[in-house]
Scaffold this motif. Structure first.
Motif, PDB file in Angstrom:
ATOM      1  N   ASN A  58       0.940  -1.192  -0.010  1.00  0.00           N
ATOM      2  CA  ASN A  58       0.059   0.085   0.038  1.00  0.00           C
ATOM      3  C   ASN A  58       0.795   1.316   0.035  1.00  0.00           C
ATOM      4  O   ASN A  58       1.975   1.250   0.555  1.00  0.00           O
ATOM      5  CB  ASN A  58      -0.925   0.069   1.376  1.00  0.00           C
ATOM      6  N   PHE A  59       0.266   2.226  -0.314  1.00  0.00           N
ATOM      7  CA  PHE A  59       1.165   3.672  -0.702  1.00  0.00           C
ATOM      8  C   PHE A  59       1.666   4.045   0.628  1.00  0.00           C
ATOM      9  O   PHE A  59       0.851   4.080   1.607  1.00  0.00           O
ATOM     10  CB  PHE A  59       0.243   4.802  -1.049  1.00  0.00           C
ATOM     11  N   LEU A  60       2.909   4.179   0.687  1.00  0.00           N
ATOM     12  CA  LEU A  60       3.640   4.849   1.837  1.00  0.00           C
ATOM     13  C   LEU A  60       3.870   3.558   3.307  1.00  0.00           C
ATOM     14  O   LEU A  60       4.465   3.640   4.175  1.00  0.00           O
ATOM     15  CB  LEU A  60       3.098   6.023   2.526  1.00  0.00           C
ATOM     16  N   GLN A  61       3.301   2.469   2.902  1.00  0.00           N
ATOM     17  CA  GLN A  61       3.465   1.118   3.735  1.00  0.00           C
ATOM     18  C   GLN A  61       4.973   1.132   3.781  1.00  0.00           C
ATOM     19  O   GLN A  61       5.805   0.635   2.881  1.00  0.00           O
ATOM     20  CB  GLN A  61       2.897   0.168   3.381  1.00  0.00           C
ATOM     21  N   GLU A  62       5.619   0.775   5.177  1.00  0.00           N
ATOM     22  CA  GLU A  62       6.999   0.559   5.414  1.00  0.00           C
ATOM     23  C   GLU A  62       7.822   1.353   4.452  1.00  0.00           C
ATOM     24  O   GLU A  62       8.974   1.132   4.054  1.00  0.00           O
ATOM     25  CB  GLU A  62       7.370  -0.986   4.734  1.00  0.00           C
ATOM     26  N   PHE A  63       7.579   2.765   4.649  1.00  0.00           N
ATOM     27  CA  PHE A  63       8.194   3.929   3.797  1.00  0.00           C
ATOM     28  C   PHE A  63       9.638   3.871   4.201  1.00  0.00           C
ATOM     29  O   PHE A  63      10.590   4.316   3.503  1.00  0.00           O
ATOM     30  CB  PHE A  63       7.448   5.320   4.030  1.00  0.00           C
ATOM     31  N   PHE A  64       9.867   3.861   5.485  1.00  0.00           N
ATOM     32  CA  PHE A  64      11.323   4.032   6.207  1.00  0.00           C
ATOM     33  C   PHE A  64      12.154   2.644   6.229  1.00  0.00           C
ATOM     34  O   PHE A  64      13.121   2.546   6.982  1.00  0.00           O
ATOM     35  CB  PHE A  64      11.412   4.703   7.448  1.00  0.00           C
ATOM     36  N   ASN A  65      11.564   1.460   5.278  1.00  0.00           N
ATOM     37  CA  ASN A  65      12.319   0.504   5.562  1.00  0.00           C
ATOM     38  C   ASN A  65      13.470   0.503   4.635  1.00  0.00           C
ATOM     39  O   ASN A  65      13.632  -0.295   3.653  1.00  0.00           O
ATOM     40  CB  ASN A  65      11.326  -0.851   5.255  1.00  0.00           C
ATOM     41  N   VAL A  66      14.648   0.730   5.463  1.00  0.00           N
ATOM     42  CA  VAL A  66      15.866   0.967   4.529  1.00  0.00           C
ATOM     43  C   VAL A  66      16.455  -0.332   4.133  1.00  0.00           C
ATOM     44  O   VAL A  66      16.881  -0.733   3.053  1.00  0.00           O
ATOM     45  CB  VAL A  66      16.822   1.918   5.161  1.00  0.00           C
ATOM     46  N   ASN A  67      16.537  -1.197   5.165  1.00  0.00           N
ATOM     47  CA  ASN A  67      17.391  -2.519   5.098  1.00  0.00           C
ATOM     48  C   ASN A  67      16.869  -3.266   3.966  1.00  0.00           C
ATOM     49  O   ASN A  67      17.506  -4.025   3.182  1.00  0.00           O
ATOM     50  CB  ASN A  67      17.620  -3.078   6.208  1.00  0.00           C
ATOM     51  N   ASP A  68      15.304  -3.343   3.978  1.00  0.00           N
ATOM     52  CA  ASP A  68      14.769  -4.567   3.233  1.00  0.00           C
ATOM     53  C   ASP A  68      14.201  -3.792   1.661  1.00  0.00           C
ATOM     54  O   ASP A  68      14.369  -4.823   0.790  1.00  0.00           O
ATOM     55  CB  ASP A  68      13.412  -5.039   3.694  1.00  0.00           C
ATOM     56  N   HIS A  69      14.208  -2.610   1.724  1.00  0.00           N
ATOM     57  CA  HIS A  69      13.673  -2.194   0.325  1.00  0.00           C
ATOM     58  C   HIS A  69      14.483  -1.078  -0.279  1.00  0.00           C
ATOM     59  O   HIS A  69      14.117  -0.922  -1.696  1.00  0.00           O
ATOM     60  CB  HIS A  69      12.198  -1.682   0.649  1.00  0.00           C
ATOM     61  N   TRP A  70      15.334  -0.344   0.402  1.00  0.00           N
ATOM     62  CA  TRP A  70      15.917   0.678  -0.470  1.00  0.00           C
ATOM     63  C   TRP A  70      17.210   0.026  -1.163  1.00  0.00           C
ATOM     64  O   TRP A  70      17.892  -0.517  -0.662  1.00  0.00           O
ATOM     65  CB  TRP A  70      16.660   1.665   0.585  1.00  0.00           C
ATOM     66  N   ASN A  71      17.358   0.634  -2.488  1.00  0.00           N
ATOM     67  CA  ASN A  71      18.618   0.429  -3.300  1.00  0.00           C
ATOM     68  C   ASN A  71      19.475   1.540  -3.118  1.00  0.00           C
ATOM     69  O   ASN A  71      19.027   2.690  -3.713  1.00  0.00           O
ATOM     70  CB  ASN A  71      18.157   0.295  -4.553  1.00  0.00           C
ATOM     71  N   ILE A  72      20.556   1.400  -2.709  1.00  0.00           N
ATOM     72  CA  ILE A  72      21.561   2.390  -2.205  1.00  0.00           C
ATOM     73  C   ILE A  72      23.078   1.984  -2.845  1.00  0.00           C
ATOM     74  O   ILE A  72      23.538   0.945  -2.707  1.00  0.00           O
ATOM     75  CB  ILE A  72      21.797   2.802  -0.974  1.00  0.00           C
ATOM     76  N   GLY A  95      20.449  14.911 -12.339  1.00  0.00           N
ATOM     77  CA  GLY A  95      20.723  13.745 -12.912  1.00  0.00           C
ATOM     78  C   GLY A  95      21.124  12.893 -11.688  1.00  0.00           C
ATOM     79  O   GLY A  95      21.943  13.165 -10.838  1.00  0.00           O
ATOM     80  N   SER A  96      20.689  11.392 -11.818  1.00  0.00           N
ATOM     81  CA  SER A  96      21.172  10.465 -10.778  1.00  0.00           C
ATOM     82  C   SER A  96      21.344   9.138 -11.337  1.00  0.00           C
ATOM     83  O   SER A  96      20.824   8.758 -12.489  1.00  0.00           O
ATOM     84  CB  SER A  96      20.286  10.425  -9.635  1.00  0.00           C
ATOM     85  N   VAL A  97      22.333   8.205 -10.941  1.00  0.00           N
ATOM     86  CA  VAL A  97      22.430   6.918 -11.218  1.00  0.00           C
ATOM     87  C   VAL A  97      22.139   6.159  -9.827  1.00  0.00           C
ATOM     88  O   VAL A  97      22.391   6.549  -8.609  1.00  0.00           O
ATOM     89  CB  VAL A  97      23.658   6.727 -11.722  1.00  0.00           C
ATOM     90  N   ASN A  98      22.117   4.746 -10.018  1.00  0.00           N
ATOM     91  CA  ASN A  98      21.705   3.894  -9.158  1.00  0.00           C
ATOM     92  C   ASN A  98      22.041   2.273  -9.532  1.00  0.00           C
ATOM     93  O   ASN A  98      22.054   2.139 -10.703  1.00  0.00           O
ATOM     94  CB  ASN A  98      20.466   3.986  -8.332  1.00  0.00           C
ATOM     95  N   ARG A  99      21.934   1.436  -8.695  1.00  0.00           N
ATOM     96  CA  ARG A  99      21.792   0.035  -8.881  1.00  0.00           C
ATOM     97  C   ARG A  99      20.553  -0.550  -8.079  1.00  0.00           C
ATOM     98  O   ARG A  99      20.550  -0.565  -7.003  1.00  0.00           O
ATOM     99  CB  ARG A  99      22.912  -0.924  -8.720  1.00  0.00           C
ATOM    100  N   ILE A 100      19.726  -1.367  -8.974  1.00  0.00           N
ATOM    101  CA  ILE A 100      18.787  -1.871  -8.286  1.00  0.00           C
ATOM    102  C   ILE A 100      18.842  -3.389  -8.173  1.00  0.00           C
ATOM    103  O   ILE A 100      19.078  -4.186  -9.205  1.00  0.00           O
ATOM    104  CB  ILE A 100      17.262  -1.621  -9.105  1.00  0.00           C
ATOM    105  N   ASN A 101      18.703  -4.019  -6.743  1.00  0.00           N
ATOM    106  CA  ASN A 101      18.808  -5.248  -6.519  1.00  0.00           C
ATOM    107  C   ASN A 101      17.831  -5.543  -5.614  1.00  0.00           C
ATOM    108  O   ASN A 101      17.708  -6.973  -5.108  1.00  0.00           O
ATOM    109  CB  ASN A 101      20.236  -5.530  -6.034  1.00  0.00           C
ATOM    110  N   GLY A 104      10.810  -4.714  -3.905  1.00  0.00           N
ATOM    111  CA  GLY A 104      10.163  -5.289  -2.652  1.00  0.00           C
ATOM    112  C   GLY A 104      10.799  -5.949  -1.745  1.00  0.00           C
ATOM    113  O   GLY A 104      11.981  -5.695  -1.302  1.00  0.00           O
ATOM    114  N   ASP A 105      10.356  -7.205  -1.596  1.00  0.00           N
ATOM    115  CA  ASP A 105      11.027  -8.091  -0.207  1.00  0.00           C
ATOM    116  C   ASP A 105      12.044  -8.891  -1.500  1.00  0.00           C
ATOM    117  O   ASP A 105      12.477  -9.963  -0.778  1.00  0.00           O
ATOM    118  CB  ASP A 105       9.884  -8.880   0.114  1.00  0.00           C
ATOM    119  N   PHE A 106      12.025  -8.786  -2.536  1.00  0.00           N
ATOM    120  CA  PHE A 106      12.731  -9.877  -3.594  1.00  0.00           C
ATOM    121  C   PHE A 106      13.944  -9.167  -3.791  1.00  0.00           C
ATOM    122  O   PHE A 106      14.184  -7.908  -4.022  1.00  0.00           O
ATOM    123  CB  PHE A 106      11.789 -10.157  -4.749  1.00  0.00           C
ATOM    124  N   ARG A 107      14.917 -10.211  -3.929  1.00  0.00           N
ATOM    125  CA  ARG A 107      16.443  -9.715  -4.614  1.00  0.00           C
ATOM    126  C   ARG A 107      16.317 -10.025  -6.234  1.00  0.00           C
ATOM    127  O   ARG A 107      15.942 -11.043  -6.551  1.00  0.00           O
ATOM    128  CB  ARG A 107      17.241 -10.423  -3.850  1.00  0.00           C
TER     129      ARG A 107
END
Length: 462
Positions: A58-72, A95-101, A104-107
């Motif tokens: 849902n929108f904004l659910q676990e918004f601050f779950n850095v460890n499980d969901h954020w790609n940095i 302009g920005s770059v990143n790597r997505i791994n 959600g809860d999937f790698r």
């Protein structure tokens, strides 16, 4: 995160000890370098785009779950340049770059991420803390284009953030932006978070002359570097504050004023600045050499006595008005009437004796032919007074409707005016007006009285 918290606490202590200005008209440009994080999880559970529905919440659910969901990625991964445009608004390109791994809860296998975005944002700093405030909440809206693993899609972006200004030109920026993808098949709706440092620059140049106010001796007026920011409006090499004629190019010998006619007298001191003249006459010429400067000489090219305003010609009609000022030089008149004769009461009476005999067809404005000779006599008299404007008045008796009588009087007066112009009278010297039955000169209760009231009169314009 532990070290970041300590850094923020230390920054807030510094903020309490300093006055800051941040990005505004004094420092309109801003440049930031930041880390960014991409999160595809709290975007809503609608099954659109490339990410499977089971990877979304849902929108904004676990918004601050850095460890499980954020790609940095652990390097500087976002740069931005912004320009303050006034009233708290800033235009920014990023302009920005990143790597997505993490989806959600999937790698997943590393996916490349590139984004180019633009936005307009509004700062609440002046609203909550004034120009010297350190806390700077910001909201923004914009759009951009994102590529994930070389597949691109457009986004509409909505963001909010906080800036903590440590000094006039340096601060910390944290923000979150929701990027709504327009492409339902290849798009990826996601949040992008970023944190980093921001620098402002550009200085304050109130008058926009390229010289910052601190070095500008005339900070509110555009000027030139060679005059320390002060203007030379006329471009004569003498700055305005030392120039007696700052808006007109001149010479140093005349304190910056011109000598347009080259007679050696500066224009401000020259009564005739565009024509070469004599010092004895204040710089004005005397073309005919009669000792009267041309501007005061009514006949500047012909010598004449001062008593006659420099003119040699006589008063041909002997009415006391010189021929050059006499609108009727061949007919004696009055000074008050510019040399033309003035209309007397007797003349007006004569005109009205004629006008009373003007006949019209019954109930119409058509002039009867037997009145033509009378109208010619009227024109002949009027022409003797070429500067006089005459008023032709139409009047009726009270028989019939008042509105009909008013219209008939106007039409008869206009008909007389029209006819007089056809036989030589200037239309500009005639005015026609109708008074209907409003101005009787006799009783409307008798046939004779009504006949007298049906008339045309001539008067002078008042």
């Amino acid at each position: 995160m532990k070290h970041l918290s300590r850094f923020l606490v230390a920054s807030l202590l510094v903020l309490g000890l300093s006055t800051v200005n941040a990005q505004d008209e004094n420092n309109p440009w801003a440049f930031s370098i930041e880390f960014n994080a991409v999160d595809t999880f709290p975007v809503g559970t609608e099954d659109v785009g490339r990410t499977p529905i089971q990877t979304k919440a849902n929108f904004l659910q676990e918004f601050f779950n850095v460890n499980d969901h954020w790609n940095i990625i652990p390097v500087v991964s976002k740069v931005s340049v912004g320009r303050y445009v006034g009233s708290g608004l800033t235009l920014t390109a990023s302009g920005s770059v990143n790597r997505i791994n993490k989806i959600g809860d999937f790698r997943v296998e590393d996916l490349s991420y590139y984004a180019a975005d633009g936005r307009i944002s509004y700062s609440f700093k002046d609203v909550i803390g004034g120009p010297g405030g350190w806390l700077d909440p910001v909201i923004g809206v914009g759009g951009g284009y994102t590529w994930v693993d070389d597949i691109g899609f457009g986004t509409m972006n909505f963001g909010a953030g906080l800036r903590f200004w440590l000094s006039e030109q340096f601060g910390i920026n944290v923000e979150s932006t929701y990027k709504h993808a327009f492409e339902d098949v290849y798009g990826i709706r996601h949040f992008q978070h970023s944190a980093g440092v921001i620098f402002t620059f550009g200085g304050k140049d109130t008058d926009g002359d390229g010289i910052y106010d601190k070095d500008d001796e005339c900070p509110e007026t555009p000027g030139l570097p060679e005059f320390n920011g002060c203007p030379d409006s006329d471009g004569d090499g003498i700055e305005d504050r030392n120039d007696a004629c700052p808006d007109v190019a001149g010479a140093a010998e005349f304190n910056g004023c011109p000598d347009t006619d080259g007679d050696g007298i500066a224009d401000p001191d020259d009564a005739c600045p565009t024509v070469a003249g004599l010092k004895s006459l204040g710089g004005c010429p005397d073309a005919d050499g009669d000792g009267i400067k041309d501007s005061d000489d009514n006949c500047p090219n012909e010598a004449g006595p001062a008593a006659n305003n420099g003119c040699p010609w006589p008063d041909s009609d002997g009415d006391g008005v010189l021929d050059k000022d006499d609108n009727c030089p061949d007919v004696a008149g009055t000074v008050a009437n510019d040399g033309c004769p003035e209309v007397t009461v007797e003349v007006i009476n004569t005109l009205n004796e004629y006008s009373k005999t003007i006949l019209f067809d019954t109930g119409k404005s058509t002039i009867r032919q037997e009145s033509y000779a009378t109208l010619q006599n009227i024109v002949d008299i009027m022409k003797e007074y070429p500067t006089t404007t005459f008023v032709i008045e139409g009047h009726t008796d009270s028989v019939g409707r008042e509105t009909t009588n008013q219209k008939l009087s106007e039409e008869r007066a206009a008909s007389v005016k029209s006819y007089l112009t056809t036989i030589g009278m200037e239309g500009s010297r005639l005015i026609s007006v109708g008074y209907g039955e409003s101005r009787p000169i006799a009783s409307n209760n008798t046939r004779v009285g009504r006949q007298e009231n049906r008339r045309v009169e001539i008067s002078l314009q008042k």
